[in-house]
Design a protein around this motif. Structure first.
Motif, PDB file in Angstrom:
ATOM      1  N   ILE A   8      -2.101   7.287   0.727  1.00 55.27           N
ATOM      2  CA  ILE A   8      -1.801   7.075   2.160  1.00 55.27           C
ATOM      3  C   ILE A   8      -0.463   6.350   2.278  1.00 55.27           C
ATOM      4  O   ILE A   8      -0.001   5.727   1.301  1.00 55.27           O
ATOM      5  N   GLY A   9       0.145   6.414   3.452  1.00 55.87           N
ATOM      6  CA  GLY A   9       1.443   5.762   3.662  1.00 55.87           C
ATOM      7  C   GLY A   9       2.458   6.356   2.698  1.00 55.87           C
ATOM      8  O   GLY A   9       2.550   7.575   2.539  1.00 55.87           O
ATOM      9  N   GLY A  10       3.174   5.494   1.999  1.00 53.31           N
ATOM     10  CA  GLY A  10       4.197   5.966   1.075  1.00 53.31           C
ATOM     11  C   GLY A  10       3.642   6.788  -0.073  1.00 53.31           C
ATOM     12  O   GLY A  10       4.382   7.548  -0.704  1.00 53.31           O
ATOM     13  N   SER A  11       2.370   6.665  -0.345  1.00 56.06           N
ATOM     14  CA  SER A  11       1.773   7.436  -1.439  1.00 56.06           C
ATOM     15  C   SER A  11       1.303   8.806  -0.961  1.00 56.06           C
ATOM     16  O   SER A  11       0.630   9.533  -1.698  1.00 56.06           O
TER      17      SER A  11
ATOM     18  N   SER B 217      -1.766   5.458  -5.623  1.00 54.87           N
ATOM     19  CA  SER B 217      -1.800   4.188  -4.897  1.00 54.87           C
ATOM     20  C   SER B 217      -1.070   3.129  -5.716  1.00 54.87           C
ATOM     21  O   SER B 217      -1.482   2.823  -6.842  1.00 54.87           O
ATOM     22  N   LYS B 218      -0.019   2.591  -5.133  1.00 62.54           N
ATOM     23  CA  LYS B 218       0.736   1.562  -5.841  1.00 62.54           C
ATOM     24  C   LYS B 218      -0.193   0.414  -6.245  1.00 62.54           C
ATOM     25  O   LYS B 218      -0.203  -0.030  -7.379  1.00 62.54           O
ATOM     26  N   THR B 219      -0.992  -0.050  -5.302  1.00 65.80           N
ATOM     27  CA  THR B 219      -1.838  -1.221  -5.560  1.00 65.80           C
ATOM     28  C   THR B 219      -3.192  -0.857  -6.177  1.00 65.80           C
ATOM     29  O   THR B 219      -3.834  -1.673  -6.816  1.00 65.80           O
TER      30      THR B 219
ATOM     31  N   THR C 180      -6.033   0.058  -1.943  1.00 64.12           N
ATOM     32  CA  THR C 180      -5.996   0.466  -0.532  1.00 64.12           C
ATOM     33  C   THR C 180      -7.318   1.118  -0.122  1.00 64.12           C
ATOM     34  O   THR C 180      -7.786   2.057  -0.786  1.00 64.12           O
TER      35      THR C 180
ATOM     36  N   GLY D  20       6.447   1.054  -1.593  1.00 62.03           N
ATOM     37  CA  GLY D  20       5.586   2.212  -1.323  1.00 62.03           C
ATOM     38  C   GLY D  20       6.315   3.308  -0.560  1.00 62.03           C
ATOM     39  O   GLY D  20       6.255   4.491  -0.926  1.00 62.03           O
TER      40      GLY D  20
ATOM     41  N   GLN E  55       7.329   5.964   9.060  1.00 66.55           N
ATOM     42  CA  GLN E  55       6.964   4.874   8.149  1.00 66.55           C
ATOM     43  C   GLN E  55       8.214   4.225   7.561  1.00 66.55           C
ATOM     44  O   GLN E  55       8.339   2.997   7.544  1.00 66.55           O
TER      45      GLN E  55
ATOM     46  N   GLU F 260       8.140   0.688   9.327  1.00 60.00           N
ATOM     47  CA  GLU F 260       7.541  -0.305   8.438  1.00 60.00           C
ATOM     48  C   GLU F 260       8.640  -1.187   7.825  1.00 60.00           C
ATOM     49  O   GLU F 260       8.391  -2.321   7.441  1.00 60.00           O
TER      50      GLU F 260
ATOM     51  N   GLN G  18       6.066  -5.718   4.401  1.00 57.47           N
ATOM     52  CA  GLN G  18       5.293  -5.073   5.476  1.00 57.47           C
ATOM     53  C   GLN G  18       4.088  -5.938   5.831  1.00 57.47           C
ATOM     54  O   GLN G  18       2.966  -5.474   5.850  1.00 57.47           O
TER      55      GLN G  18
ATOM     56  N   VAL H  68       1.163  -5.105   8.455  1.00 56.80           N
ATOM     57  CA  VAL H  68       0.011  -4.215   8.327  1.00 56.80           C
ATOM     58  C   VAL H  68      -1.243  -4.984   7.886  1.00 56.80           C
ATOM     59  O   VAL H  68      -2.335  -4.422   7.820  1.00 56.80           O
TER      60      VAL H  68
HETATM   61  O1  F6P Z   1       0.590   0.515   5.127  1.00 55.36           O
HETATM   62  C1  F6P Z   1       0.772  -0.473   4.195  1.00 55.36           C
HETATM   63  C2  F6P Z   1       1.040   0.070   2.829  1.00 55.36           C
HETATM   64  O2  F6P Z   1       1.084  -0.982   1.936  1.00 55.36           O
HETATM   65  C3  F6P Z   1       2.319   0.908   2.734  1.00 55.36           C
HETATM   66  O3  F6P Z   1       3.455   0.142   2.611  1.00 55.36           O
HETATM   67  C4  F6P Z   1       2.027   1.756   1.561  1.00 55.36           C
HETATM   68  O4  F6P Z   1       2.889   2.841   1.476  1.00 55.36           O
HETATM   69  C5  F6P Z   1       0.600   2.134   1.835  1.00 55.36           C
HETATM   70  O5  F6P Z   1       0.022   0.969   2.395  1.00 55.36           O
HETATM   71  C6  F6P Z   1      -0.196   2.583   0.647  1.00 55.36           C
HETATM   72  O6  F6P Z   1      -0.249   1.603  -0.338  1.00 55.36           O
HETATM   73  P1  F6P Z   1      -0.753   1.926  -1.799  1.00 55.36           P
HETATM   74  O7  F6P Z   1       0.201   2.907  -2.398  1.00 55.36           O
HETATM   75  O8  F6P Z   1      -0.760   0.624  -2.517  1.00 55.36           O
HETATM   76  O9  F6P Z   1      -2.124   2.523  -1.692  1.00 55.36           O
END
Ligand code: F6P
Length: 549
Positions: A153-156, A206-208, A211, A268, A350, A354, A506, A509
């Motif tokens: 989602i988002g940048g991913s 997902s970077k983190t 999410t 992201g 975004q 963002e 960001q 959010v």
């Molecule tokens: O919307 C907040 C955010 O952290 C974005 O900056 C990011 O692209 C998105 O959520 C997804 O995050 P992740 O890649 O960690 O799942």
């Protein structure tokens, strides 16, 4: 002059010039200056930008360039590209440019060369892509993995899906991609309905790797896989992860060999150039993915080397600052006249909102300036039959970017000439407008009754003087697309510098996420009364929902 004073002087000078221009229409700026169209346009990295249809004078442009110098923009650009920890609230460097720098340059961050790290991981990822394409990496039952489901989602999500859509003519025959982002189960369910588990590769992006939306979808996809003939051993064939959080990926059950990493210096919304681009490379091939990177790199080099006055991202940004802060325009439309760029507005929403939708400066002080505008848009010509009425005659002025390619990716009869005619007509209409006098003349020529003319004419007036940029390329290719995305990334960075905000965090959010986790138990547990009361409106809404669940 002290720095603060000279900053104030820059803004004062800009305000004076804006006041002077208040009664001068954009068309008059052309009438008074034969070279305006030539001088207010430039080419770089395969793109052509015409910013002459803005309500901006040569003097204003000089003043904006002086403001950029005052904000130490050249040093800030250098700091970005050299890997300074400019994302100060997260104590991180911002090095998406290193991801596409294949020149052999070193960019050292945390004692390591970011370009070398990026190359190593990209080589691993592209070897995987090659294995999938050549059938060396297959599903658990030996069938080729022809379908990809990117869960992110988002940048991913937004970058990969936008690029995959944009590069449709480059798709490899027989390959399909789905992008699932929303926690609304319908999004995943709609995709699952069309899948054959034996030939599907799920990419958990997902970077983190924390999410909520992505992890919920990933777990549900895993459940579906296991419930539809998949085995626990087979998970390794059908699931890969793209993340900076190796531990969480392993806890999910995806092996390190099936994990492609990146680093905290990749934001992201700036990550499509990293492993997050795996779905792109699988759909269009490694060579086209590299061409996308090279196109962005060409824009990076231009951004790095060109003088501010001839620097495309800088000029696009400064014109945007003029529109936002001097002309007080709060909404900016992204209008690609290219069906394949239909996800570009969402992507840039975004990227821009963002990044620069902030009220607090890096100094910790509230900003005295308006920052990022609302970004929205739609592919032309569809938008013309939806919201352009407001663009032409609404009480608020919206600044616009018209984007198009000279040659279509799919030439078909005279479609493209008609598309281009519309692309050129709209910014001209926005700028030139149509006066009451002309409207009346036209109606009279049509033989309309004079009484009807008087009643109707005001409704047909276009006040004009509405600003826009036009961005053209010869053809939408991986290279020009890369350059276009990098152009906007750098524009956003420059505007962040002028506004003094951190474009790379960001925090805005977070609150919604936190409150959603507090509300979730109120929807899933029967012991609603054990929880602290929320505001009366939310309580009432919850009650309405829960009585029906
Ligand atoms: O919307 C907040 C955010 O952290 C974005 O900056 C990011 O692209 C998105 O959520 C997804 O995050 P992740 O890649 O960690 O799942």
């Amino acid at each position: 002059m002290a720095k603060e004073e000279s900053g104030k002087a820059s803004w004062d000078a800009l305000r004076d010039e804006q006041e002077r221009l208040a009664d001068v229409a954009i068309v008059e700026l052309f009438n008074d200056d034969n070279e305006r169209a030539r001088d207010f346009s430039l080419e770089a990295a395969g793109l052509y930008l015409d910013y002459s249809k803005n309500h901006i004078s040569r003097l204003a442009l000089q003043q904006l360039l002086a403001l950029a110098q005052h904000c130490e923009l050249p040093a800030k650009i250098e700091g970005l590209l050299q890997g300074e920890r400019i994302n100060r609230t997260e104590d991180r460097a911002v090095l998406h440019t290193a991801l596409r720098d294949r020149s052999g340059r070193q960019v050292i961050t945390d004692g390591e060369d970011a370009c070398a790290l990026a190359t190593r991981e990209r080589d691993r990822m592209l070897a995987f892509v090659d294995d999938v394409h050549r059938g060396r990496r297959v599903g658990a039952t030996g069938k080729p993995l022809t379908t990809v489901v990117n869960i992110g989602i988002g940048g991913s999500d937004l970058g990969p899906v936008m690029v995959v859509e944009a590069l449709r003519p480059y798709w490899i025959d027989g390959r399909r991609s789905f992008f699932v982002s929303n926690v609304d189960g319908q999004h995943l369910a709609d995709a699952l309905e069309q899948l054959d588990g034996e030939t599907t590769l799920f990419i958990v992006a997902s970077k983190t790797f924390t999410t909520q939306e992505t992890m919920t979808n990933a777990h549900s996809a895993l459940d579906w896989f296991l419930a539809n003939g998949g085995t626990h051993e087979g998970v390794q064939n059908h699931f890969v992860a793209l993340s900076t959080n190796a531990a969480a990926v392993q806890a999910f059950g995806i092996a390190p060999e099936s994990t492609f990493g990146f680093w905290d210096w990749v934001g992201g919304r700036y990550s499509l150039w990293s492993s997050i681009g795996l779905s792109i490379a699988l759909q269009v091939g490694a060579a086209n993915f590299l061409a996308l990177l090279d196109g962005a790199f060409a824009m990076d080099e231009h951004f790095r080397e060109a003088q501010l006055a001839q620097n495309m991202p800088v000029l696009l940004a400064l014109v945007g600052v003029w529109n936002r802060n001097l002309e007080d325009i709060a909404v900016h439309a992204i209008l690609p006249y290219d069906q394949h760029l239909h996800r570009l507005p969402a992507y840039l929403q975004q990227a821009d909102m963002e990044s620069n939708g902030k009220s607090v400066c890096l100094s910790g002080q509230w900003s005295s300036l308006h920052t990022g505008p609302v970004i929205f848009g739609e592919a032309g010509t569809n938008g013309q039959h939806a919201f352009y009425q407001l663009l032409h005659q609404g009480t608020d002025v919206v600044s616009c970017d018209f984007i198009g390619a000279v040659n279509s990716q799919s030439e078909l009869g005279d479609h493209h000439a008609k598309l281009l005619a519309n692309l050129l007509a709209q910014p001209r209409a926005l700028m030139c407008g149509k006066s009451l006098e002309v409207v009346k003349e036209e109606l009279a020529t049509e033989g309309v009754d004079p009484a009807v003319i008087d009643a109707l004419a005001p409704h047909k007036v276009f006040d004009g003087n509405r600003p826009s940029n036009t961005i053209l390329m010869e053809r939408l290719t991986p290279e020009t697309l890369g350059a276009l995305i990098a152009l906007y990334e750098h524009k956003i960075f420059v505007q962040g510098v002028i506004w003094g905000v951190n474009s790379f965090d960001q925090w805005g959010v977070e609150l919604g996420k936190q409150l959603a986790s507090e509300i979730l138990p109120r929807l899933t547990s029967s012991k609603g009364s054990d929880y602290p009361a929320l505001d009366p409106s939310t309580e009432q809404l919850l009650d309405w929902i829960n009585r029906r669940r």
